[in-house]
Design an enzyme around this catalytic site. Structure first.
Site, PDB file in Angstrom:
ATOM      1  N   LYS A 118       0.793  -1.239   0.000  1.00  7.17           N
ATOM      2  CA  LYS A 118       0.000   0.000   0.000  1.00  7.17           C
ATOM      3  C   LYS A 118       0.821   1.284   0.000  1.00  7.17           C
ATOM      4  CE  LYS A 118      -4.230  -1.724   1.956  1.00  7.17           C
ATOM      5  NZ  LYS A 118      -5.059  -1.860   3.135  1.00  7.17           N
TER       6      LYS A 118
ATOM      7  N   ASN B  64      -5.124   2.035  -1.600  1.00  7.53           N
ATOM      8  CA  ASN B  64      -5.599   0.641  -1.667  1.00  7.53           C
ATOM      9  C   ASN B  64      -6.374   0.376  -2.956  1.00  7.53           C
ATOM     10  OD1 ASN B  64      -8.111   1.902  -1.125  1.00  7.53           O
ATOM     11  ND2 ASN B  64      -8.848   0.093  -0.064  1.00  7.53           N
TER      12      ASN B  64
HETATM   13  P1  NAP Z   1       0.939  -3.058   6.162  1.00  9.73           P
HETATM   14  O1  NAP Z   1       0.913  -1.675   5.637  1.00  9.73           O
HETATM   15  O2  NAP Z   1       1.861  -4.060   5.563  1.00  9.73           O
HETATM   16  O3  NAP Z   1       1.222  -2.975   7.760  1.00  9.73           O
HETATM   17  C1  NAP Z   1       1.405  -4.145   8.501  1.00  9.73           C
HETATM   18  C2  NAP Z   1       1.428  -3.801   9.979  1.00  9.73           C
HETATM   19  O4  NAP Z   1       1.539  -5.017  10.716  1.00  9.73           O
HETATM   20  C3  NAP Z   1       2.621  -2.924  10.388  1.00  9.73           C
HETATM   21  O5  NAP Z   1       2.216  -2.041  11.399  1.00  9.73           O
HETATM   22  C4  NAP Z   1       3.600  -3.962  10.935  1.00  9.73           C
HETATM   23  O6  NAP Z   1       4.515  -3.461  11.894  1.00  9.73           O
HETATM   24  C5  NAP Z   1       2.641  -4.907  11.627  1.00  9.73           C
HETATM   25  N1  NAP Z   1       3.240  -6.229  11.843  1.00  9.73           N
HETATM   26  C6  NAP Z   1       3.545  -7.170  10.911  1.00  9.73           C
HETATM   27  N2  NAP Z   1       4.068  -8.254  11.514  1.00  9.73           N
HETATM   28  C7  NAP Z   1       4.108  -7.986  12.844  1.00  9.73           C
HETATM   29  C8  NAP Z   1       4.537  -8.713  13.993  1.00  9.73           C
HETATM   30  N3  NAP Z   1       5.051  -9.940  13.882  1.00  9.73           N
HETATM   31  N4  NAP Z   1       4.419  -8.130  15.201  1.00  9.73           N
HETATM   32  C9  NAP Z   1       3.902  -6.889  15.336  1.00  9.73           C
HETATM   33  N5  NAP Z   1       3.474  -6.153  14.291  1.00  9.73           N
HETATM   34  C10 NAP Z   1       3.578  -6.686  13.056  1.00  9.73           C
HETATM   35  O7  NAP Z   1      -0.496  -3.743   6.063  1.00  9.73           O
HETATM   36  P2  NAP Z   1      -1.928  -3.021   6.095  1.00  9.73           P
HETATM   37  O8  NAP Z   1      -2.404  -2.849   4.724  1.00  9.73           O
HETATM   38  O9  NAP Z   1      -1.843  -1.870   6.990  1.00  9.73           O
HETATM   39  O10 NAP Z   1      -2.831  -4.190   6.743  1.00  9.73           O
HETATM   40  C11 NAP Z   1      -2.776  -4.467   8.115  1.00  9.73           C
HETATM   41  C12 NAP Z   1      -3.837  -5.509   8.459  1.00  9.73           C
HETATM   42  O11 NAP Z   1      -5.134  -4.970   8.233  1.00  9.73           O
HETATM   43  C13 NAP Z   1      -3.745  -6.788   7.642  1.00  9.73           C
HETATM   44  O12 NAP Z   1      -4.037  -7.868   8.479  1.00  9.73           O
HETATM   45  C14 NAP Z   1      -4.839  -6.628   6.608  1.00  9.73           C
HETATM   46  O13 NAP Z   1      -5.357  -7.863   6.158  1.00  9.73           O
HETATM   47  C15 NAP Z   1      -5.880  -5.853   7.411  1.00  9.73           C
HETATM   48  N6  NAP Z   1      -6.775  -5.047   6.543  1.00  9.73           N
HETATM   49  C16 NAP Z   1      -8.093  -5.375   6.499  1.00  9.73           C
HETATM   50  C17 NAP Z   1      -8.953  -4.617   5.720  1.00  9.73           C
HETATM   51  C18 NAP Z   1     -10.406  -4.969   5.662  1.00  9.73           C
HETATM   52  O14 NAP Z   1     -11.095  -4.497   4.763  1.00  9.73           O
HETATM   53  N7  NAP Z   1     -10.896  -5.755   6.598  1.00  9.73           N
HETATM   54  C19 NAP Z   1      -8.473  -3.531   4.974  1.00  9.73           C
HETATM   55  C20 NAP Z   1      -7.126  -3.222   5.056  1.00  9.73           C
HETATM   56  C21 NAP Z   1      -6.275  -3.999   5.844  1.00  9.73           C
HETATM   57  P3  NAP Z   1       5.943  -2.872  11.449  1.00  9.73           P
HETATM   58  O15 NAP Z   1       5.674  -1.496  10.922  1.00  9.73           O
HETATM   59  O16 NAP Z   1       6.719  -2.870  12.708  1.00  9.73           O
HETATM   60  O17 NAP Z   1       6.482  -3.803  10.396  1.00  9.73           O
END
Ligand code: NAP
Length: 291
Positions: free
Chosen positions: A69, A90
């Site tokens: 993203k 997105n």
């Molecule tokens: P992203 O930009 O890749 O961000 C991922 C986040 O997860 C970062 O804050 C990262 O921390 C953290 N993370 C990853 N592995 C970790 C671990 N082992 N321990 C602690 N923190 C960890 O992804 P995103 O797009 O924001 O998505 C985040 C989540 O929201 C995903 O699960 C996604 O499926 C969900 N989501 C759902 C919807 C929906 O419509 N329901 C929409 C969007 C997203 P660091 O910065 O420290 O790496």
């Protein structure tokens, strides 16, 4: 009018968990739009090539999910106002060879928060994560007039950058970043009315994990919102259930951001009637719960 089939896709890595193809193909059929929607795994280093291929193939719309993203911001030609505010893309529309980056996560999350009996005006929220989804959640909560938002992230620098950027745009908001291993987190949660998991912890390889180490910090006056929708009940949600704390997962947000993406791509004012909403919600729930 052209009879050609419109092409849409979702890209990310991993992508197998995505329910977007099932949902968007349902919407295309319901709204009688001649198109198809596929999932494509794209690694972060292949993003540029993948986008070029989509342009050659004549793809109209792309959804972008974790971890692309923020990276995708480098490849779009223009950003909508909403994408600039959220600071993450997105949704991409390819129009006359131009890539337009948009964000529908904030409106998707905000719409999903309209739960009878709940208002987050003047309330305090804690968000785990500082990626694209967390940014959208912050914007939605500011629009809901939340009083104070605490961000906690594994990478504290990223959380600090998120806070700085948002305060520049919304100077009145009380927003702070704290480390994820801060022993004060439990007390912070106790003073919150909303806890949002916007990390990937709880899905894929970390299916058995939760961002909360001590479930005793969960309390009756809290809504636990996990943006993950696969599994349907994450470890965090199971902890909430054990403590009789209300919860919601990411299915509603998925539906509401999805319909907004489709509206943007086809430039039509599609109405998500209640019957369509319940139909797709049941389809998605069945798909996830059969695992
Ligand atoms: P992203 O930009 O890749 O961000 C991922 C986040 O997860 C970062 O804050 C990262 O921390 C953290 N993370 C990853 N592995 C970790 C671990 N082992 N321990 C602690 N923190 C960890 O992804 P995103 O797009 O924001 O998505 C985040 C989540 O929201 C995903 O699960 C996604 O499926 C969900 N989501 C759902 C919807 C929906 O419509 N329901 C929409 C969007 C997203 P660091 O910065 O420290 O790496």
């Amino acid at each position: 009018m052209s009879n050609s089939v419109l092409k849409f896709c979702v890209i990310g890595d991993p992508i197998d968990h995505s329910l977007s193809p099932l949902m968007q193909n349902f919407f295309l059929k319901k709204f009688k739009i001649n198109g198809n929607y596929a999932a494509k795994r794209v690694k972060i280093n292949d993003l540029k090539n993948a986008i070029q291929s989509f342009m050659i193939e004549g793809v109209t719309g792309i959804n972008v999910t974790t971890p692309l993203k923020n990276e995708v911001l480098n490849f779009v030609d223009e950003l909508t106002c909403e994408a600039k505010i959220v600071g993450s893309v997105n949704t991409i529309k390819i129009s006359n060879g131009n890539l337009i980056g948009h964000n529908t996560d904030a409106i998707g999350f905000q719409t999903s928060l309209q739960i009878p009996g709940y208002s987050f005006k003047d309330k305090t929220a804690i968000i785990f994560g500082a990626g694209g989804a967390a940014r959208a959640v912050v914007v939605a909560l500011i629009r809901e007039q939340c009083n104070k938002i605490v961000i906690t992230n594994r990478n504290l620098e990223k959380a600090n950058r998120l806070v700085e950027g948002m305060i520049n745009r919304f100077p009145k908001i009380q927003l702070e970043a704290i480390p994820m291993d801060n022993p004060e987190i439990c007390n912070q949660i106790k003073s919150c009315q909303l806890l949002v998991n916007a990390t990937t912890v709880g899905m894929g390889n970390s299916r058995d994990q939760s961002i909360i180490q001590n479930k005793d910090c969960l309390h009756e006056g809290l809504l636990v919102y996990d943006l993950i929708y696969r599994p349907y009940r994450t470890r965090l949600i199971q902890q909430a259930e054990t403590c009789h704390v209300p919860w919601t997962n990411g299915i509603d947000m998925l539906i509401f951001q999805g319909i907004e993406s489709l509206k943007f791509w086809v430039d039509q004012n599609l109405t998500l009637e209640e019957s369509i909403y319940f139909e797709i919600k049941n389809i998605l729930r069945r798909e996830v719960c059969q695992e």
